[in-house]
Design a protein around this motif. Structure first.
Motif, PDB file in Angstrom:
ATOM      1  N   ARG A  94       0.859  -1.187   0.000  1.00 51.78           N
ATOM      2  CA  ARG A  94       0.000   0.000   0.000  1.00 51.78           C
ATOM      3  C   ARG A  94       0.897   1.240   0.000  1.00 51.78           C
ATOM      4  O   ARG A  94       1.834   1.321   0.804  1.00 51.78           O
ATOM      5  CB  ARG A  94      -0.879   0.001   1.249  1.00 51.78           C
ATOM      6  CG  ARG A  94      -1.874   1.134   1.295  1.00 51.78           C
ATOM      7  CD  ARG A  94      -2.527   1.268   2.653  1.00 51.78           C
ATOM      8  NE  ARG A  94      -3.079   0.034   3.163  1.00 51.78           N
ATOM      9  CZ  ARG A  94      -4.383  -0.245   3.189  1.00 51.78           C
ATOM     10  NH1 ARG A  94      -5.245   0.609   2.704  1.00 51.78           N
ATOM     11  NH2 ARG A  94      -4.789  -1.374   3.708  1.00 51.78           N
ATOM     12  N   VAL A 151       1.502   7.493   0.486  1.00 47.34           N
ATOM     13  CA  VAL A 151       0.692   8.667   0.146  1.00 47.34           C
ATOM     14  C   VAL A 151      -0.685   8.195  -0.317  1.00 47.34           C
ATOM     15  O   VAL A 151      -0.793   7.337  -1.190  1.00 47.34           O
ATOM     16  CB  VAL A 151       1.373   9.487  -0.975  1.00 47.34           C
ATOM     17  CG1 VAL A 151       0.513  10.670  -1.367  1.00 47.34           C
ATOM     18  CG2 VAL A 151       2.754   9.928  -0.528  1.00 47.34           C
ATOM     19  N   ASP A 152      -1.736   8.725   0.272  1.00 52.53           N
ATOM     20  CA  ASP A 152      -3.118   8.373  -0.059  1.00 52.53           C
ATOM     21  C   ASP A 152      -3.407   6.883   0.124  1.00 52.53           C
ATOM     22  O   ASP A 152      -4.250   6.313  -0.579  1.00 52.53           O
ATOM     23  CB  ASP A 152      -3.469   8.780  -1.496  1.00 52.53           C
ATOM     24  CG  ASP A 152      -3.537  10.285  -1.668  1.00 52.53           C
ATOM     25  OD1 ASP A 152      -3.813  10.981  -0.664  1.00 52.53           O
ATOM     26  OD2 ASP A 152      -3.319  10.764  -2.789  1.00 52.53           O
ATOM     27  N   GLU A 202      -5.056   5.358   2.317  1.00 51.49           N
ATOM     28  CA  GLU A 202      -6.420   5.049   2.760  1.00 51.49           C
ATOM     29  C   GLU A 202      -7.388   4.883   1.591  1.00 51.49           C
ATOM     30  O   GLU A 202      -8.459   4.316   1.734  1.00 51.49           O
ATOM     31  CB  GLU A 202      -6.932   6.133   3.717  1.00 51.49           C
ATOM     32  CG  GLU A 202      -7.184   7.495   3.071  1.00 51.49           C
ATOM     33  CD  GLU A 202      -5.928   8.335   2.858  1.00 51.49           C
ATOM     34  OE1 GLU A 202      -6.062   9.399   2.227  1.00 51.49           O
ATOM     35  OE2 GLU A 202      -4.843   7.941   3.310  1.00 51.49           O
ATOM     36  N   LYS A 203      -7.016   5.342   0.416  1.00 52.69           N
ATOM     37  CA  LYS A 203      -7.875   5.206  -0.767  1.00 52.69           C
ATOM     38  C   LYS A 203      -7.835   3.795  -1.359  1.00 52.69           C
ATOM     39  O   LYS A 203      -8.683   3.445  -2.169  1.00 52.69           O
ATOM     40  CB  LYS A 203      -7.465   6.209  -1.843  1.00 52.69           C
ATOM     41  CG  LYS A 203      -7.720   7.646  -1.443  1.00 52.69           C
ATOM     42  CD  LYS A 203      -7.328   8.586  -2.553  1.00 52.69           C
ATOM     43  CE  LYS A 203      -7.576  10.025  -2.153  1.00 52.69           C
ATOM     44  NZ  LYS A 203      -7.144  10.955  -3.202  1.00 52.69           N
ATOM     45  N   TYR A 204      -6.869   3.009  -0.970  1.00 57.72           N
ATOM     46  CA  TYR A 204      -6.703   1.656  -1.500  1.00 57.72           C
ATOM     47  C   TYR A 204      -7.461   0.673  -0.614  1.00 57.72           C
ATOM     48  O   TYR A 204      -6.937   0.156   0.352  1.00 57.72           O
ATOM     49  CB  TYR A 204      -5.217   1.293  -1.583  1.00 57.72           C
ATOM     50  CG  TYR A 204      -4.487   2.118  -2.609  1.00 57.72           C
ATOM     51  CD1 TYR A 204      -4.277   1.634  -3.893  1.00 57.72           C
ATOM     52  CD2 TYR A 204      -4.014   3.382  -2.305  1.00 57.72           C
ATOM     53  CE1 TYR A 204      -3.623   2.388  -4.842  1.00 57.72           C
ATOM     54  CE2 TYR A 204      -3.353   4.151  -3.254  1.00 57.72           C
ATOM     55  CZ  TYR A 204      -3.164   3.646  -4.512  1.00 57.72           C
ATOM     56  OH  TYR A 204      -2.515   4.395  -5.458  1.00 57.72           O
ATOM     57  N   GLY A 208      -0.969   3.079  -9.441  1.00 56.01           N
ATOM     58  CA  GLY A 208      -1.896   4.014  -8.801  1.00 56.01           C
ATOM     59  C   GLY A 208      -3.329   3.597  -9.016  1.00 56.01           C
ATOM     60  O   GLY A 208      -3.635   2.566  -9.616  1.00 56.01           O
ATOM     61  N   ASP A 237      -8.238   6.136 -12.555  1.00 57.05           N
ATOM     62  CA  ASP A 237      -9.042   7.358 -12.552  1.00 57.05           C
ATOM     63  C   ASP A 237     -10.373   7.109 -13.237  1.00 57.05           C
ATOM     64  O   ASP A 237     -10.472   6.325 -14.167  1.00 57.05           O
ATOM     65  CB  ASP A 237      -8.315   8.489 -13.277  1.00 57.05           C
ATOM     66  CG  ASP A 237      -7.062   8.937 -12.529  1.00 57.05           C
ATOM     67  OD1 ASP A 237      -7.011   8.741 -11.299  1.00 57.05           O
ATOM     68  OD2 ASP A 237      -6.152   9.484 -13.175  1.00 57.05           O
TER      69      ASP A 237
END
Length: 117
Positions: free
Chosen positions: A61, A64-65, A67-69, A106, A109
């Motif tokens: 994981r 950076v960011d 928690e979005k995963y 990443g 999107d």
């Protein structure tokens, strides 16, 4: 007869022709291919990602960011190896680790999915 992968077979088709038309062969060399996967399991900071290959991959994981995963989130991966294998000391054959190797690029999107449709 209709195959699960969308390849149709007729009685006269040889194995070689079926293999040539299969999606796996049509994909070509997999090293450095960018694919889309879905996170199906998380253990601490390890993300288990299914991208439709023979085996899943495990990626860390991001800091950076991170928690979005979460589970069911779609991500972009760069494939390194479809099947990790290793030869243990004294063994005559390779042993599979039942995992693929990929680099997590990443999150997928929303605009990426709209461009494909």
């Amino acid at each position: 007869m209709e195959r699960a992968l969308g390849v149709t077979a007729q009685k006269s088709d040889s194995f070689a022709s079926l293999l040539r038309r299969s999606p796996l062969i049509q994909m070509g060399p997999t090293k450095d291919k960018v694919v889309i996967g879905k996170i199906f399991h998380i253990v601490d900071d390890d993300l288990y990602i299914d991208f439709g290959g023979k085996f899943h991959c495990v990626c860390r994981r991001p800091a950076v960011d991170g928690e979005k995963y979460q589970r069911e989130v779609r991500v972009r991966l760069k494939l390194v190896d479809l099947e990790l294998t290793s030869r243990f000391l004294g063994a005559k054959t390779d042993t599979t680790l039942l995992e693929a190797e990929a680099t997590l690029l990443g999150l997928l999107d929303i605009k990426d999915t709209n461009q494909r449709d």
